[in-house]
Design a protein around this motif. Structure first.
Motif, PDB file in Angstrom:
ATOM      1  N   ASP A 206      37.040  44.933  39.329  1.00 15.28           N
ATOM      2  CA  ASP A 206      38.054  44.306  38.872  1.00 15.28           C
ATOM      3  C   ASP A 206      38.814  44.711  38.098  1.00 15.28           C
ATOM      4  OD1 ASP A 206      39.174  42.055  40.780  1.00 15.28           O
ATOM      5  OD2 ASP A 206      37.287  41.454  40.897  1.00 15.28           O
ATOM      6  N   VAL A 207      39.899  44.767  37.807  1.00 18.75           N
ATOM      7  CA  VAL A 207      40.503  45.346  36.841  1.00 18.75           C
ATOM      8  C   VAL A 207      41.588  43.374  36.368  1.00 18.75           C
ATOM      9  CG1 VAL A 207      42.764  45.967  35.733  1.00 18.75           C
ATOM     10  CG2 VAL A 207      40.466  47.368  37.175  1.00 18.75           C
ATOM     11  N   PHE A 208      41.342  43.449  35.067  1.00 17.32           N
ATOM     12  CA  PHE A 208      41.928  41.710  34.647  1.00 17.32           C
ATOM     13  C   PHE A 208      43.380  42.359  33.636  1.00 17.32           C
ATOM     14  CE2 PHE A 208      43.119  38.334  31.970  1.00 17.32           C
ATOM     15  CZ  PHE A 208      41.925  37.200  32.538  1.00 17.32           C
ATOM     16  N   ILE A 209      44.242  41.754  34.009  1.00 16.55           N
ATOM     17  CA  ILE A 209      45.804  42.514  33.338  1.00 16.55           C
ATOM     18  C   ILE A 209      45.465  40.850  32.109  1.00 16.55           C
ATOM     19  CG2 ILE A 209      48.130  42.325  32.985  1.00 16.55           C
ATOM     20  CD1 ILE A 209      45.834  44.513  34.426  1.00 16.55           C
ATOM     21  N   THR A 254      44.336  44.253  39.120  1.00 14.57           N
ATOM     22  CA  THR A 254      43.179  42.854  40.654  1.00 14.57           C
ATOM     23  C   THR A 254      43.299  41.902  40.449  1.00 14.57           C
ATOM     24  OG1 THR A 254      40.922  43.294  39.690  1.00 14.57           O
ATOM     25  CG2 THR A 254      41.823  44.502  41.084  1.00 14.57           C
ATOM     26  N   ILE A 255      43.454  41.093  38.403  1.00 11.95           N
ATOM     27  CA  ILE A 255      43.716  39.506  38.558  1.00 11.95           C
ATOM     28  C   ILE A 255      44.643  39.726  37.592  1.00 11.95           C
ATOM     29  CG2 ILE A 255      42.502  37.887  37.352  1.00 11.95           C
ATOM     30  CD1 ILE A 255      39.795  39.192  38.673  1.00 11.95           C
ATOM     31  N   TRP A 285      46.630  44.143  44.237  1.00  7.12           N
ATOM     32  CA  TRP A 285      46.173  42.805  43.331  1.00  7.12           C
ATOM     33  C   TRP A 285      45.880  41.560  43.902  1.00  7.12           C
ATOM     34  CZ3 TRP A 285      51.623  40.981  41.468  1.00  7.12           C
ATOM     35  CH2 TRP A 285      51.306  40.043  40.019  1.00  7.12           C
ATOM     36  N   ARG A 286      44.690  41.308  44.048  1.00  8.01           N
ATOM     37  CA  ARG A 286      44.095  40.030  44.594  1.00  8.01           C
ATOM     38  C   ARG A 286      44.075  38.829  44.678  1.00  8.01           C
ATOM     39  NH1 ARG A 286      39.320  37.280  43.551  1.00  8.01           N
ATOM     40  NH2 ARG A 286      37.759  38.377  42.092  1.00  8.01           N
ATOM     41  N   LEU A 287      44.858  38.022  43.275  1.00  6.00           N
ATOM     42  CA  LEU A 287      43.975  37.086  42.705  1.00  6.00           C
ATOM     43  C   LEU A 287      45.686  36.783  41.470  1.00  6.00           C
ATOM     44  CD1 LEU A 287      42.768  33.807  42.672  1.00  6.00           C
ATOM     45  CD2 LEU A 287      41.399  35.257  40.380  1.00  6.00           C
TER      46      LEU A 287
END
Length: 521
Positions: A206-209, A254-255, A285-287
């Motif tokens: 996951d990659v958190f923005i 992704t988040i 982008w899942r969430l």
């Protein structure tokens, strides 16, 4: 394992993987560091502080804008056993002075752009022995963050730290007066890591923005769910719909955790055609999740039209509960959008009356929560602590109700309830209704004094760009509400929100009560 140890573990397991990316779109800049580099810099800063005499239990004020260095400084302080004191970057010099008087720090770490504020109060901070400034223009009385790091060893201090040890002193956002100092422990921080990861299933890929301000528990504690598994974070410096979608597209985001106004701005530009989803790589982008404020159901329904397959969650929390997660909607519960959800992982929640007794299901009462994230105390404020913490339960000050399925619906802040003609009106219900009007970008409801009814409902409307709306049209639209909930007065203007997205009701009451007096309402 406390958060300082988690960082070291990530460096051992994933030394060459990217840990942090910093994007400054306005300047076209992008910087990244690996887990090993992040860990080394944190150790270097902890050694800098130790050399300056910082010891376990000391306090270090942390006054910086979002950046890689923000997190380096934060973890460096934590590893000394000192209390980190992150401050709102919008605080004035007087605000900083107030917080410093409470915390009594020996060191202040700050960005060069805040130098004028520090200079204005420096002679009034007798406990501060060291000033460390990040930037290029370093005041004569301060030392350079960058140069100090360059000459410091990257060896761990190995200070013994327990879960019960204090970790940070966080000041509330201050929408209702002077900010209160919240003392959080290392156990609280670990709770945030575990709770967030359990809620959003974050994995290494996951990659958190990361967009919201790091000084606030919300943004950082959401990222903690990725941090605990070594996931990459992207610090986005600056907010715009274009920059958000570019970051997601180019970094493989992704988040994303958004505030309501930021989600609204994205939707407005998608509606107008200024932004096109096809121009970006967004399939991963899942969430998207939102917290820190009531979320209009109409907003999420609008969002799902553009992103029907995307997961969504509403998060509720307070700084006093170490940020988000004590209550959350939960992925897959879109049929309950509008509710804040159910108790979070390893949390309990109740809704009680004035005497602390559970109210009847469906009736409004005060939401109270219990879990490992509950603060230790309001520092140096035993009276406020005694009111907020009773038998291990945190009294949130939020009014809520429980539905037939066990979902909690936020009604409003206890102090914001409008009592008109003996009837209780919860502003958030009026605001949620107004958000269903496509011509309205933002809305707030407040109570104004009235000789006959005690208070009347007044609304402040921020009209959507390119749209028009009159007072008569708003009042006509509100005829769908029960009569006692309908606004008696409509004002048009910006709805002020603090950096975490909460409507600043005291400002509105102060501004519009005067206008109401002028109009003899």
């Amino acid at each position: 394992m406390h958060i300082g140890e988690m960082l070291a573990r990530n460096a051992r397991k994933f030394p060459n993987d990217v840990a942090l990316v910093e994007r400054t779109p306005a300047e076209g800049k992008r910087t990244e560091v690996t887990w090993k580099q992040f860990d080394d810099m944190a150790d270097q800063f902890s050694n800098v502080l130790a050399a300056k005499g910082v010891r376990k239990g000391d306090k270090v004020v942390h006054f910086m804008m979002n950046s890689i260095e923000w997190l380096v400084a934060y973890f460096g302080v934590v590893r000394t056993g000192a209390w980190v004191v992150p401050l709102n970057f919008r605080f004035t010099a007087d605000d900083v002075k107030y917080c410093a008087d409470v915390a009594e720090p020996t060191v202040i770490v700050y960005d060069e752009e805040f130098a004028p504020r520090i200079e204005a109060i420096r002679d009034k901070l007798p406990n501060v022995k060291t000033y460390i400034c990040f930037g290029e223009k370093i005041p004569a009385y301060a030392e350079s963050f960058t140069k100090l790091l360059e000459g410091a060893p990257a060896t761990p201090l190995n200070i013994p730290i327990t879960f019960d040890d204090p970790c940070g002193l966080y000041f509330t956002s201050g929408t209702t007066g002077q900010p209160k100092p919240i003392l959080l422990t290392h156990k609280n921080m670990v709770c945030a890591c575990i709770t967030e990861n359990a809620h959003h299933w974050q994995g290494k890929r996951d990659v958190f923005i990361l967009i919201p301000p790091l000084y606030h528990t919300g943004a950082k504690m959401h990222w903690f769910g990725s941090f605990i598994v070594g996931g990459k974070a992207v610090i986005l410096k600056g907010v715009s719909p274009e920059w958000t979608l570019e970051a997601v597209s180019e970094e493989g985001g992704t988040i994303v955790w958004l505030l309501v106004p930021w989600a609204q701005d994205i939707l407005l530009k998608l509606d107008s055609g200024e932004l096109k989803i096809s121009d970006y790589k967004l399939d991963q982008w899942r969430l998207m999740h939102i917290g820190a404020q009531p979320v209009p159901p109409a907003l999420i329904k609008h969002w799902k039209k553009y992103f029907p397959a995307m997961q969504y969650d509403t998060n509720f929390g307070l700084s006093e509960s170490t940020g988000p997660g004590c209550v959350h909607l939960g992925i897959g519960n879109e049929h309950k959008i509008g509710a804040i959800g159910r108790p979070g992982f390893n949390w309990e929640a109740r809704i009680v009356d004035e005497n602390g007794n559970d109210v009847k299901r469906g009736d409004p009462g005060e939401l109270i929560v219990r879990g490992d994230g509950v603060m230790r105390e309001y520092y140096k404020n035993p009276e406020a602590t005694a009111k907020a913490l009773i038998n291990g339960w945190l009294y949130t000050g939020d009014m809520a109700r429980l539905d037939e399925d066990g979902f909690i619906w936020l009604v409003d802040r206890k102090k914001d309830v409008i009592i008109t003609g003996g009837e209780n009106v919860f502003p958030v219900e009026v605001e949620d209704f107004l958000h269903t009007n496509p011509n309205i970008k933002d809305a707030a409801a407040i109570g104004l004094s009235d000789e006959r009814l005690g208070e009347i409902v007044a609304v402040i409307i921020d009209v959507a760009p390119g749209k028009s709306l009159s007072e008569e049209e708003v009042l006509k639209f509100c005829e769908a509400l029960p009569k006692y909930k309908r606004p008696r007065k409509v004002f048009f203007g910006e709805v002020p929100r603090n950096p975490t997205g909460k409507i600043e009701k005291p400002k509105l009451r102060q501004k519009y009560s005067g206008m109401a007096e002028a109009f003899k309402l």
